[in-house]
Design an enzyme around this catalytic site. Structure first.
Site, PDB file in Angstrom:
ATOM      1  N   HIS A 100       0.881  -1.177   0.000  1.00 46.15           N
ATOM      2  CA  HIS A 100       0.000   0.000   0.000  1.00 46.15           C
ATOM      3  C   HIS A 100       0.913   1.221   0.000  1.00 46.15           C
ATOM      4  O   HIS A 100       1.993   1.190   0.619  1.00 46.15           O
ATOM      5  CB  HIS A 100      -0.812   0.127   1.294  1.00 46.15           C
ATOM      6  N   ASP A 103       2.431   2.001   3.336  1.00 43.86           N
ATOM      7  CA  ASP A 103       3.372   1.018   3.897  1.00 43.86           C
ATOM      8  C   ASP A 103       4.823   1.425   3.654  1.00 43.86           C
ATOM      9  O   ASP A 103       5.699   1.128   4.461  1.00 43.86           O
ATOM     10  CB  ASP A 103       3.211  -0.368   3.237  1.00 43.86           C
TER      11      ASP A 103
HETATM   12  C1  XLS Z   1      -7.784  -6.662   4.507  1.00 42.66           C
HETATM   13  C2  XLS Z   1      -7.282  -6.861   3.156  1.00 42.66           C
HETATM   14  C3  XLS Z   1      -6.092  -5.974   2.791  1.00 42.66           C
HETATM   15  C4  XLS Z   1      -5.937  -5.935   1.305  1.00 42.66           C
HETATM   16  C5  XLS Z   1      -5.120  -4.818   0.781  1.00 42.66           C
HETATM   17  O1  XLS Z   1      -8.573  -7.432   5.026  1.00 42.66           O
HETATM   18  O2  XLS Z   1      -6.973  -8.201   2.985  1.00 42.66           O
HETATM   19  O3  XLS Z   1      -4.940  -6.411   3.426  1.00 42.66           O
HETATM   20  O4  XLS Z   1      -5.390  -7.120   0.834  1.00 42.66           O
HETATM   21  O5  XLS Z   1      -5.649  -3.589   1.117  1.00 42.66           O
END
Ligand code: XLS
Ligand code: NI
Ligand code: NI
Length: 435
Positions: A100, A103
């Site tokens: 993200h 991140d």
């Molecule tokens: C949350 C999601 C998140 C997505 C990316 O439950 O799995 O981690 O994969 O935003």
């Protein structure tokens, strides 16, 4: 410079006789199966958020991992995290990673800071990718953690929030494009509601539909050739999320004219939260032609939330990989481990144990799936089961050449249908035999 993972050697394939917990026993990148290498089939990715950004905090307690970069600030923290992440990728040998925007970058308080801080990490990030040969599977924008998103991103009652979300998606997608990413994911963590009493559900879905169309238009405008994926999830953190499962997403894509533009990134833990099995979600995506990518993980059967544990159920993985590979496998997508070690798993080794185990599991599942595809037992059974539809009344009905009257007349004159066995136990035993 000393690295966080310095004391750990590069992880090698040592085969099944090895008892080294820091070696692969099944994952052998160049092993050929059905005409492709294991690495090409699986396209393994490590996620940045659980593995490097998260410090082990939960709603009851503080971070427990004490990763050194999380004690630093700003750009320095972002670069230390980057060093550690790529040191990890280099040792694990995962060909891909996912992230993200927030991140990888220094935290930002304003829109300008967001753009500047994201851009400040792109040069070093690109250099690290080059140095280690690690590629980007997909990028995404985190539009759920910051308090501005308490009532949603594009589904927010306030268009100013949707504009901020547009800013994040624009820059995250452009960064993904620049870094050569194969995909871009939309997980709508807050795109839903906490209570229907304050929610104009129709309006919010229209906003989401228009927003995603804007993202598609932007993708074409900048010439990004990666695939776009929606990641379905039924709830958590919201009570209800609009992209609750694959079937719902397909209907949404059709309604908003997004079919052919957006596929799905399926997460097993989200599948089970929605009351569906992992393989059901895969087969629904295959049926609608929207299969894209997987966020491999698992939930805990007893506690019912998104625990994002590393997968360890060979039966489930074998069946899912059978349907994935049989459906054509990954093209732009891959096997992202959207999984986190437990809060007591505080060492650098624990991060490796989680990923090595999951990669070995996928390797075993893939070998099983390849064997099942080659021997054709399940498909053969399916073919026989539906063979009646290949000719006669069944074929006429499906070709649109029979009316309800025609079918009714046929039933009048035909012998009574005879029930046949569905062979469920036999088929389940077959799967057990493959493990
Ligand atoms: C949350 C999601 C998140 C997505 C990316 O439950 O799995 O981690 O994969 O935003
Ligand atoms: Ni996910
Ligand atoms: Ni999840």
């Amino acid at each position: 410079m000393s690295g966080y993972f310095d004391h750990i050697d590069t992880i090698k394939y040592e085969g099944q006789s090895s008892d080294n917990p820091l070696a692969f026993r099944h994952y052998k990148a160049d092993e050929m199966l059905l005409g492709k290498t294991m690495a090409e089939h699986l396209r393994v990715a490590v996620c940045y958020w659980h593995t490097f950004a998260w410090d082990g905090n939960d709603i009851f307690g503080d971070g427990s991992f004490g990763r050194p970069w999380n004690a630093m600030d700003g750009q320095q923290a972002a670069e230390a995290k980057l060093d550690a992440a790529f040191e990890f990728f280099g040792k694990l040998g995962n060909p891909f990673f996912c992230f993200h925007d927030v991140d990888v970058m220094a935290p930002a308080a304003t829109a300008k800071e967001h753009v500047n801080n994201l851009h400040a990490i792109l040069d070093p990030l690109e250099a690290k990718m080059e140095e280690h040969g690690t590629k980007l599977l997909w990028g995404t924008a985190n539009m759920f953690s910051h308090p501005r998103y308490i009532a949603g991103a594009s589904t927010n009652p306030d268009p100013a929030v949707a504009a901020f979300a547009a800013l994040q998606v624009k820059h995250a997608m452009e960064a993904t494009h620049r870094l050569g990413g194969d995909g871009y994911v939309f997980w709508g963590g807050r795109e839903g509601y906490d209570t229907i009493l304050n929610t104009d559900l129709k309006r919010e879905m229209d906003q989401l539909g228009r927003f995603l169309n804007m993202a598609v238009e932007h993708k074409h405008k900048i010439g990004f050739k990666g695939a776009l994926f929606i990641e379905p999830k039924p709830h958590e953190p919201t009570k209800h999320q609009y992209d609750r499962d694959v079937g719902t997403v397909y209907g949404f894509l059709q309604k908003y004219g997004l079919e052919g533009e957006i596929g799905v990134n399926i997460e097993p833990n989200h599948a089970t939260l929605s009351g569906n099995s992992f393989e059901h979600e895969v087969q629904m995506a295959n049926a609608f032609g929207i299969f894209g990518s997987i966020d491999f993980n698992r939930g805990d059967p007893q506690n019912g939330w998104d625990t994002d544990q590393f997968p360890n159920d060979l039966r489930e993985i074998t069946t899912a990989l059978y349907y994935i590979v049989k459906g054509g496998g990954f093209t732009k997508g891959g096997s992202n481990f959207d999984a986190k070690v437990r809060r007591q798993s505080i060492t650098a080794e624990d991060l490796f144990h989680g990923h090595i185990g999951a990669m070995d599991l996928l390797a075993r599942g893939l070998k099983n799936a390849a064997r099942m595809i080659e021997d054709d037992y399940l498909q053969d059974n399916i073919d026989k089961r539906y063979a009646g539809w290949d000719s006669g009344m069944g074929a006429k009905m499906m070709a649109g050449e029979a009316s309800l009257d025609d079918m009714a007349a046929h039933a009048m004159n035909a012998p009574a249908p005879k029930p046949v066995s569905g062979l469920q136990e036999r088929l389940e035993n077959y799967i057990t035999d493959q493990l």
